[in-house]
Scaffold this motif. Sequence first.
Motif, PDB file in Angstrom:
ATOM      1  N   ARG A  94      -0.300  -0.160   4.930  1.00 40.38           N
ATOM      2  CA  ARG A  94      -2.235   0.816   4.918  1.00 40.38           C
ATOM      3  C   ARG A  94      -1.603   0.727   6.463  1.00 40.38           C
ATOM      4  N   GLU A  95      -1.001   0.253   7.472  1.00 36.58           N
ATOM      5  CA  GLU A  95      -0.908   1.149   8.366  1.00 36.58           C
ATOM      6  C   GLU A  95      -0.014   2.467   8.561  1.00 36.58           C
ATOM      7  N   LEU A  96       0.763   2.900   7.671  1.00 34.91           N
ATOM      8  CA  LEU A  96       0.320   4.102   7.136  1.00 34.91           C
ATOM      9  C   LEU A  96       0.056   4.610   7.309  1.00 34.91           C
ATOM     10  N   HIS A 147      -1.669   8.240   8.987  1.00 33.89           N
ATOM     11  CA  HIS A 147      -1.915   9.258   8.551  1.00 33.89           C
ATOM     12  C   HIS A 147      -3.467  10.016   8.897  1.00 33.89           C
ATOM     13  N   LEU A 148      -4.536   8.956   8.885  1.00 30.60           N
ATOM     14  CA  LEU A 148      -5.625   9.605   8.449  1.00 30.60           C
ATOM     15  C   LEU A 148      -5.701   9.808   9.978  1.00 30.60           C
ATOM     16  N   GLU A 149      -5.782   9.278  11.095  1.00 29.99           N
ATOM     17  CA  GLU A 149      -5.506   8.932  12.367  1.00 29.99           C
ATOM     18  C   GLU A 149      -4.609  10.275  13.225  1.00 29.99           C
ATOM     19  N   ALA A 150      -3.682  10.619  12.800  1.00 35.42           N
ATOM     20  CA  ALA A 150      -2.928  12.852  12.706  1.00 35.42           C
ATOM     21  C   ALA A 150      -3.546  13.416  11.979  1.00 35.42           C
ATOM     22  N   LEU A 151      -4.355  12.873  10.845  1.00 36.33           N
ATOM     23  CA  LEU A 151      -4.923  14.160  10.317  1.00 36.33           C
ATOM     24  C   LEU A 151      -6.530  14.635  10.567  1.00 36.33           C
ATOM     25  N   HIS A 152      -6.550  13.450  11.384  1.00 34.23           N
ATOM     26  CA  HIS A 152      -8.151  13.603  12.592  1.00 34.23           C
ATOM     27  C   HIS A 152      -7.432  14.439  13.519  1.00 34.23           C
ATOM     28  N   ARG A 153      -6.656  14.335  14.072  1.00 28.97           N
ATOM     29  CA  ARG A 153      -6.109  14.838  15.371  1.00 28.97           C
ATOM     30  C   ARG A 153      -5.780  16.412  15.196  1.00 28.97           C
ATOM     31  N   LEU A 201      -9.042  18.022  -2.801  1.00 29.38           N
ATOM     32  CA  LEU A 201      -9.489  16.405  -3.258  1.00 29.38           C
ATOM     33  C   LEU A 201      -8.487  15.778  -1.601  1.00 29.38           C
ATOM     34  N   TYR A 202      -7.828  16.547  -1.389  1.00 32.09           N
ATOM     35  CA  TYR A 202      -7.430  15.921  -0.329  1.00 32.09           C
ATOM     36  C   TYR A 202      -8.004  15.764   1.319  1.00 32.09           C
ATOM     37  N   LYS A 203      -9.308  16.283   1.227  1.00 30.95           N
ATOM     38  CA  LYS A 203     -10.051  15.885   2.101  1.00 30.95           C
ATOM     39  C   LYS A 203     -11.366  14.968   1.534  1.00 30.95           C
ATOM     40  N   GLU A 204     -11.621  15.351   0.308  1.00 31.50           N
ATOM     41  CA  GLU A 204     -12.386  13.810  -0.254  1.00 31.50           C
ATOM     42  C   GLU A 204     -11.446  12.329   0.133  1.00 31.50           C
ATOM     43  N   LEU A 205     -10.285  12.694  -0.158  1.00 35.17           N
ATOM     44  CA  LEU A 205      -9.625  10.902  -0.145  1.00 35.17           C
ATOM     45  C   LEU A 205      -9.215  10.643   1.521  1.00 35.17           C
ATOM     46  N   PHE A 206      -9.122  11.527   1.373  1.00 40.66           N
ATOM     47  CA  PHE A 206      -9.516  11.105   3.832  1.00 40.66           C
ATOM     48  C   PHE A 206     -10.037  11.869   4.536  1.00 40.66           C
ATOM     49  N   SER A 207     -10.705  11.456   4.408  1.00 33.74           N
ATOM     50  CA  SER A 207     -11.871  12.227   5.098  1.00 33.74           C
ATOM     51  C   SER A 207     -12.046  10.810   6.021  1.00 33.74           C
ATOM     52  N   LEU A 208     -13.158  11.832   6.724  1.00 38.21           N
ATOM     53  CA  LEU A 208     -13.409  10.449   8.401  1.00 38.21           C
ATOM     54  C   LEU A 208     -14.442   8.721   7.666  1.00 38.21           C
ATOM     55  N   ASP A 209     -14.675   9.213   6.923  1.00 40.59           N
ATOM     56  CA  ASP A 209     -15.259   7.587   6.111  1.00 40.59           C
ATOM     57  C   ASP A 209     -13.980   6.869   6.070  1.00 40.59           C
TER      58      ASP A 209
END
Length: 265
Positions: A224-226, A230-236, A249-257
């Motif tokens: 969960r921490e990883l 990953h979400l934080e790295a993607l946001h950067r 699909l990547y955008k949908e699953l790993f969104s800011l939400d």
Amino acid sequence: MTRCQSDTEGDISKVLVKSLAEAHANTNPKLEYIHEMFRKPQDVSKLLYYNSMSYEEMWMDCADKLTTMIQNIIEFAKLIPGFMKLSQDDQILLLKSGSFELAIVRLSRLIDVNRDHVLYGDVVLPIRECVHARDPRDAALVAAIFDAAKTIARLKLTETELALYQSLVLLWPERHGVRGNPEIQCLFNMSMAAMRLEIEANHAPLKGDVTVLQTLVNNIPAFRELSLMHLEALHRFKMAHQSHVFPALYKELFSLDSVLDYTHG
């Protein structure tokens, strides 16, 4: 008496194990293919191709490959007995918060721990070649992902055990938004009971009283921490490269939400 407590629990467990093993086999590269790729001489041209990729190109290539893996993870989830009977909101919640974690579990099958190599698409790469990143935080994330996957690989789980483990990870009852959900807890309990039987039949304790199952379960919060990293790295990355378009699909699953969901868990 609930379904989880019924006298037919043994029969349910057998059906569960069979269903999950088949789902796993049908949504993963075959072990024979993986082992064959590890035996082949390294393709120097492909090594040079990946080594010549820019930071941005490698990010997008990883996103493409992760998206393909997650498409298979979604198909696997649909085949977990009882999953499709959950509410659509619960299904989406589990997949959005758990897909990356299952990808780590699946990555463990693609690693040769003796040579420290990984099967990346159709090329075998030294893991050290995959850890380079412009941002030290990204390098730390990649290294931690491989370490987590190697920890699983070293336990030498059977394919059936890997299938059950994926079910446990996806249905983890301590996940934010899942706590107290009786339907998900019931499915998790059934997977846990089946996993315990498989592990006890196939593995001796690791050290003293520490079992393989305890080790696997203790690893789940780290996944969960990883996922959060990953979400934080993607946001950067998105902030720095706003013109790059990720797979839908990547955008949908790993969104800011998703980031907000995790940070409030």
